[in-house]
Scaffold this motif. Structure first.
Motif, PDB file in Angstrom:
ATOM      1  N   THR A  61       0.835  -1.212   0.000  1.00 23.77           N
ATOM      2  CA  THR A  61       0.000   0.000   0.000  1.00 23.77           C
ATOM      3  C   THR A  61       0.867   1.257   0.000  1.00 23.77           C
ATOM      4  O   THR A  61       0.479   2.276  -0.565  1.00 23.77           O
ATOM      5  CB  THR A  61      -0.971   0.040   1.199  1.00 23.77           C
ATOM      6  N   PRO A  65       1.264   3.739  -4.629  1.00 24.59           N
ATOM      7  CA  PRO A  65       0.331   3.361  -3.580  1.00 24.59           C
ATOM      8  C   PRO A  65      -0.875   2.631  -4.172  1.00 24.59           C
ATOM      9  O   PRO A  65      -1.340   2.967  -5.261  1.00 24.59           O
ATOM     10  CB  PRO A  65      -0.076   4.683  -2.957  1.00 24.59           C
ATOM     11  N   ILE A  66      -1.318   1.633  -3.454  1.00 25.61           N
ATOM     12  CA  ILE A  66      -2.506   0.886  -3.858  1.00 25.61           C
ATOM     13  C   ILE A  66      -3.431   0.774  -2.659  1.00 25.61           C
ATOM     14  O   ILE A  66      -3.011   0.956  -1.519  1.00 25.61           O
ATOM     15  CB  ILE A  66      -2.167  -0.524  -4.394  1.00 25.61           C
ATOM     16  N   ALA A  67      -4.676   0.458  -2.935  1.00 28.74           N
ATOM     17  CA  ALA A  67      -5.644   0.247  -1.865  1.00 28.74           C
ATOM     18  C   ALA A  67      -5.338  -1.082  -1.183  1.00 28.74           C
ATOM     19  O   ALA A  67      -4.900  -2.032  -1.839  1.00 28.74           O
ATOM     20  CB  ALA A  67      -7.056   0.224  -2.435  1.00 28.74           C
ATOM     21  N   PRO A  68      -5.545  -1.162   0.119  1.00 30.94           N
ATOM     22  CA  PRO A  68      -5.311  -2.429   0.817  1.00 30.94           C
ATOM     23  C   PRO A  68      -6.061  -3.600   0.182  1.00 30.94           C
ATOM     24  O   PRO A  68      -5.549  -4.718   0.136  1.00 30.94           O
ATOM     25  CB  PRO A  68      -5.799  -2.158   2.242  1.00 30.94           C
ATOM     26  N   GLY A  71      -4.014  -5.202  -2.419  1.00 35.73           N
ATOM     27  CA  GLY A  71      -2.735  -5.794  -2.006  1.00 35.73           C
ATOM     28  C   GLY A  71      -2.688  -7.297  -2.194  1.00 35.73           C
ATOM     29  O   GLY A  71      -1.699  -7.834  -2.719  1.00 35.73           O
TER      30      GLY A  71
END
Length: 124
Positions: A61, A65-68, A71
């Motif tokens: 994350t 950045p990525i959303a949880p 993941g």
């Protein structure tokens, strides 16, 4: 008819060698204890693996950045693309989060996966 003769360290014994109900119950209990021990070991390993995967998702994350929620998808994609077990991928991501280099193939797949799932950070 004479009962079967069993031999012990002190010589022959005339104790019958047939299985009694108590012996059968004791064996069943021993088998159940062994089965439960094996199951406990599997569950302990699963809990440990789950913790590693959750921590790796946290690293992703930040890197993305990525959303949880994405993941686990990224970890699964990396595992499938590299033919490496998901837990091992998670362990390598954790090590990378602490400064270790990733193998080149994994790094390439990671960059592509993060780009596919990238979510821009929104200011507070």
């Amino acid at each position: 008819m004479n009962p079967p003769v069993a031999h012990t360290a002190s010589g022959p014994s005339t104790t019958p060698t047939t299985t009694t109900p108590a012996t059968a119950v004791a064996k069943a209990l021993r088998d159940e204890v062994e089965r439960l021990r094996a199951e406990n070991e599997q569950l302990s390993e699963a809990v440990a693996a789950h913790a590693v995967v959750d921590q790796a998702i946290g690293v992703l994350t930040v890197l993305g950045p990525i959303a949880p929620a994405d993941g686990f998808t990224v970890l699964r994609e990396l595992s499938q693309q590299t033919n490496i077990k998901l837990r091992q991928i998670a362990e390598q991501i954790l090590a990378h989060g602490q400064g270790a280099a990733l193998p080149a193939d994994l790094a390439t797949h990671l960059q592509a996966a993060l780009a596919r799932h990238h979510h821009p950070l929104t200011p507070p």
